[in-house]
Motif scaffolding. Structure first.
Motif, PDB file in Angstrom:
ATOM      1  N   PRO A  95       0.808  -1.231   0.000  1.00 54.96           N
ATOM      2  CA  PRO A  95       0.000   0.000   0.000  1.00 54.96           C
ATOM      3  C   PRO A  95       0.835   1.273   0.000  1.00 54.96           C
ATOM      4  N   GLU A  96       2.097   1.171   0.413  1.00 51.99           N
ATOM      5  CA  GLU A  96       2.941   2.370   0.436  1.00 51.99           C
ATOM      6  C   GLU A  96       3.124   2.973  -0.951  1.00 51.99           C
ATOM      7  N   PHE A  97       2.993   2.160  -2.001  1.00 48.46           N
ATOM      8  CA  PHE A  97       3.099   2.699  -3.362  1.00 48.46           C
ATOM      9  C   PHE A  97       2.015   3.732  -3.651  1.00 48.46           C
ATOM     10  N   GLU A  98       0.863   3.586  -3.006  1.00 44.60           N
ATOM     11  CA  GLU A  98      -0.264   4.473  -3.291  1.00 44.60           C
ATOM     12  C   GLU A  98       0.065   5.930  -3.000  1.00 44.60           C
ATOM     13  N   ALA A  99       0.999   6.165  -2.085  1.00 45.04           N
ATOM     14  CA  ALA A  99       1.354   7.544  -1.745  1.00 45.04           C
ATOM     15  C   ALA A  99       1.915   8.295  -2.939  1.00 45.04           C
ATOM     16  N   LEU A 100       2.477   7.555  -3.922  1.00 48.02           N
ATOM     17  CA  LEU A 100       3.085   8.189  -5.085  1.00 48.02           C
ATOM     18  C   LEU A 100       2.090   8.409  -6.222  1.00 48.02           C
TER      19      LEU A 100
ATOM     20  N   ILE B 239       1.288  12.434  -2.043  1.00 50.23           N
ATOM     21  CA  ILE B 239       2.745  12.347  -2.023  1.00 50.23           C
ATOM     22  C   ILE B 239       3.348  13.502  -1.232  1.00 50.23           C
ATOM     23  N   ASN B 240       2.727  14.686  -1.310  1.00 49.13           N
ATOM     24  CA  ASN B 240       3.231  15.824  -0.539  1.00 49.13           C
ATOM     25  C   ASN B 240       2.912  15.687   0.945  1.00 49.13           C
TER      26      ASN B 240
ATOM     27  N   PHE C   6       7.102  17.954  -3.833  1.00 49.59           N
ATOM     28  CA  PHE C   6       6.703  17.473  -5.144  1.00 49.59           C
ATOM     29  C   PHE C   6       5.785  18.457  -5.853  1.00 49.59           C
ATOM     30  N   GLY C   7       5.987  18.587  -7.157  1.00 46.23           N
ATOM     31  CA  GLY C   7       5.160  19.466  -7.962  1.00 46.23           C
ATOM     32  C   GLY C   7       3.967  18.739  -8.552  1.00 46.23           C
TER      33      GLY C   7
ATOM     34  N   LEU D 290      -8.692  10.338 -14.719  1.00 45.74           N
ATOM     35  CA  LEU D 290      -7.625   9.349 -14.828  1.00 45.74           C
ATOM     36  C   LEU D 290      -6.682   9.416 -13.636  1.00 45.74           C
ATOM     37  N   THR D 291      -6.183  10.599 -13.310  1.00 45.16           N
ATOM     38  CA  THR D 291      -5.168  10.677 -12.267  1.00 45.16           C
ATOM     39  C   THR D 291      -4.896  12.113 -11.873  1.00 45.16           C
ATOM     40  N   SER D 292      -4.251  12.263 -10.734  1.00 41.07           N
ATOM     41  CA  SER D 292      -3.677  13.539 -10.309  1.00 41.07           C
ATOM     42  C   SER D 292      -2.179  13.315 -10.165  1.00 41.07           C
ATOM     43  N   ALA D 293      -1.445  13.551 -11.233  1.00 44.97           N
ATOM     44  CA  ALA D 293      -0.044  13.159 -11.325  1.00 44.97           C
ATOM     45  C   ALA D 293       0.878  14.216 -10.732  1.00 44.97           C
ATOM     46  N   SER D 294       2.141  13.834 -10.573  1.00 43.79           N
ATOM     47  CA  SER D 294       3.122  14.678  -9.891  1.00 43.79           C
ATOM     48  C   SER D 294       4.356  14.902 -10.749  1.00 43.79           C
ATOM     49  N   HIS D 295       5.110  15.928 -10.357  1.00 43.66           N
ATOM     50  CA  HIS D 295       6.508  16.062 -10.725  1.00 43.66           C
ATOM     51  C   HIS D 295       7.305  15.481  -9.557  1.00 43.66           C
TER      52      HIS D 295
END
Length: 555
Positions: A68-73, A79-80, A87-88, A118-123
């Motif tokens: 489940p720790e992968f979900e943070a990314l 992630i922030n 993270f941006g 679909l997603t809320s992606a990051s830098h």
């Protein structure tokens, strides 16, 4: 050659994003794993821009292997909050064409806004994300050796021995090299192709900087030409003939406290040979001076780490799997990062490798044929992306042609992501991993939409047309007309988002347009497309997101 009994099931060379993610998956599933690395964390790394397919594959790994720790990314707010506030936000892919000595024409720009559905992606600020993943791997039982460099590798019938420069031996049943370009395994087995087989050529200059101005603040654009979201809210690509700058801010999310910005440029060395006696920072400044609007972004900016100047980025390997070994992801090959495919490819390869490796460990059978799909996938991911990137570098010199290539790339992204999301949704319901096996049963392994013949035909025709333009057999307008005509006729391209409308350069699908796309897909004569449409429509209706009479009447 060692005769010692293996002390680990798997040794992974490289504790970056690939090695740590794979290590966590394997260890969580009961394998004994050692991750060895010549360096330590935290450390600088490039490859910071996420894409929807990357997020989907990471969610699959989190669910299938109970990490489940992968979900943070997988979400920019998470992630922030859960990793670090550095993270941006990656809300869009932005592109603007530039010509030397001229202000850019705001009508010669594109923006593909990632659908919120679909997603809320990051830098990704990689020094923090990669260190986090290594901690996750350790938490699930991986052993580590950091600041330990592999010097010698020996295979025998019972396993593999890796000997470090300090003389220490590691003994395991299987070796995964996820170390990148300086792969000890590639060197030991002579796996590199010389030269790399890829058609496009690029070299790069890059660093992290502070004080880079948002592009929205340095360019005046008429209201009719303004993009749907600020340029600063995503990954900005300033493109020019045979090259492009990237601007990847880490300060564009309200929770981030990171003032840094990843910046760089990639250039075709056949047109822009590396100058002798000129440093990377000086060369970058000279390039900026050619493009006034880009140069304004950097007024007052300063580096926070030394510049890196590379030779040709592209490298390839003639083989990526063998008996008791796998050359994984960036150890196998590397392309220009124009479409941010690198990390997505990595997670897709991990998803292909992990179940095969766990089964091989259980059976004590490491024959190469068990891993054939991993080989096909790694090579396919590289070759198809090479085709697209090569077309793009060719097209940068002619806006209408680039506009056409942009539409080919973009039109396959949403369907390619939805098919993964549908499999994940089915797995969450039934917990049957065979739904993921079905994803591999596709005719075009490695293509981002691998089960659609019509899309593959469109990409092939685009590559052929761009090659004719490059060879000066046709001009840019003729090449653009050919590809745009193929897009208009293609059964694989949905008309609703604007991919078929040359007057629509900003693609910003909302939920209603997504629902309309799914209805169109469900009626498609292409089986793979109709399956995506039906399954995704069912999910939307179950979530109460598709309430229109048209959607209900189409059921």
């Amino acid at each position: 050659m060692s005769t010692q009994t293996p002390t680990h099931d798997v040794v992974i060379l490289g504790s970056g994003i690939a090695g740590s993610t794979l290590g966590a998956v394997l260890a969580r599933s009961g394998a004994s794993v050692l991750i060895a690395d010549a360096g330590t964390h935290p450390r600088f790394a490039v490859g910071e821009s996420m894409i929807p397919q990357l997020v989907s594959w990471l969610q699959v790994l989190a669910e299938r292997y109970d990490v489940p720790e992968f979900e943070a990314l997988t979400d920019v707010t998470a992630i922030n909050t859960k990793v670090s506030n550095t993270f941006g936000r990656k809300q869009h892919f932005g592109f603007m064409l530039h010509r030397p000595g001229q202000e850019p024409d705001p009508t010669q720009a594109h923006q593909f806004v990632i659908p919120d559905a679909l997603t809320s992606a990051s830098h990704l600020f990689r020094q923090d994300s990669d260190a986090y993943l290594l901690r996750v791997a350790i938490g699930h039982g991986c052993d580590t050796r950091q600041q330990w460099r592999a010097e010698k590798i020996d295979f025998d019938d019972d396993g593999v021995t890796v000997i470090g420069t300090d003389g220490h031996e590691i003994r395991a049943r299987y070796l995964v090299d996820a170390s990148g370009f300086r792969s000890p395994l590639a060197d030991h087995l002579g796996l590199r192709e010389e030269p790399a087989r890829f058609r496009h050529h690029s070299r790069s200059l890059f660093t992290h900087m502070i004080g880079v101005r948002p592009f929205d603040d340095v360019i005046e654009v008429p209201e009719a030409s303004r993009p749907p979201v600020p340029w600063h809210n995503g990954t900005m690509h300033h493109i020019f003939e045979r090259g492009w700058f990237w601007i990847i801010p880490f300060d564009n999310h309200e929770l981030s406290r990171n003032p840094l910005c990843s910046v760089g440029v990639t250039l075709d060395p056949r047109l822009y040979p590396k100058p002798e006696g000129v440093g990377a920072e000086e060369e970058f400044a000279a390039l900026l001076s050619r493009f006034p609007a880009v140069e304004r972004q950097f007024e007052g900016a300063r580096k926070v780490r030394e510049w890196v100047s590379t030779g040709r980025l592209q490298y390839s390997s003639h083989q990526t799997v063998g008996r008791r070994w796998c050359l994984m992801s960036h150890a196998a090959g590397f392309l220009d990062p124009l479409y941010s495919r690198g990390m997505s490819n990595t997670f897709e390869i991990i998803h292909a490798l992990a179940p095969r490796l766990l089964a091989a460990l259980a059976d004590d059978d490491f024959e190469e044929k068990r891993f054939r799909h991993v080989e096909d996938l790694e090579q396919g991911l590289l070759d198809y992306n090479d085709t697209l990137v090569n077309c793009s570098f060719i097209a940068f010199s002619h806006f209408r042609l680039w506009d056409a290539v942009f539409r080919v790339w973009g039109s396959g992204n949403t369907p390619g992501t939805l098919r993964i999301n549908n499999a994940l949704r089915a797995f969450r319901t039934h917990r049957d991993p065979s739904v993921f096996d079905a994803l591999e049963n596709a005719p075009h392994t490695g293509l981002w939409w691998p089960d659609n013949d019509a899309f593959k035909t469109l990409l092939d025709a685009t590559a052929e047309t761009c090659a004719q333009y490059e060879a000066k057999l046709i001009d840019g307008d003729r090449a653009a007309d050919i590809i745009l005509g193929l897009i208009e006729e293609s059964e694989a391209v949905h008309p609703g988002f604007g991919w078929k409308d040359v007057n629509q350069r900003f693609i910003h699908p909302d939920r209603a347009q997504i629902a309309d796309f799914l209805q169109w897909a469900a009626r498609s004569p292409i089986p793979a497309l109709s399956t995506i449409g039906r399954e995704s429509l069912d999910a939307l209706r179950a979530a109460g997101a598709a309430e229109s009479p048209a959607a209900e009447g189409d059921r």
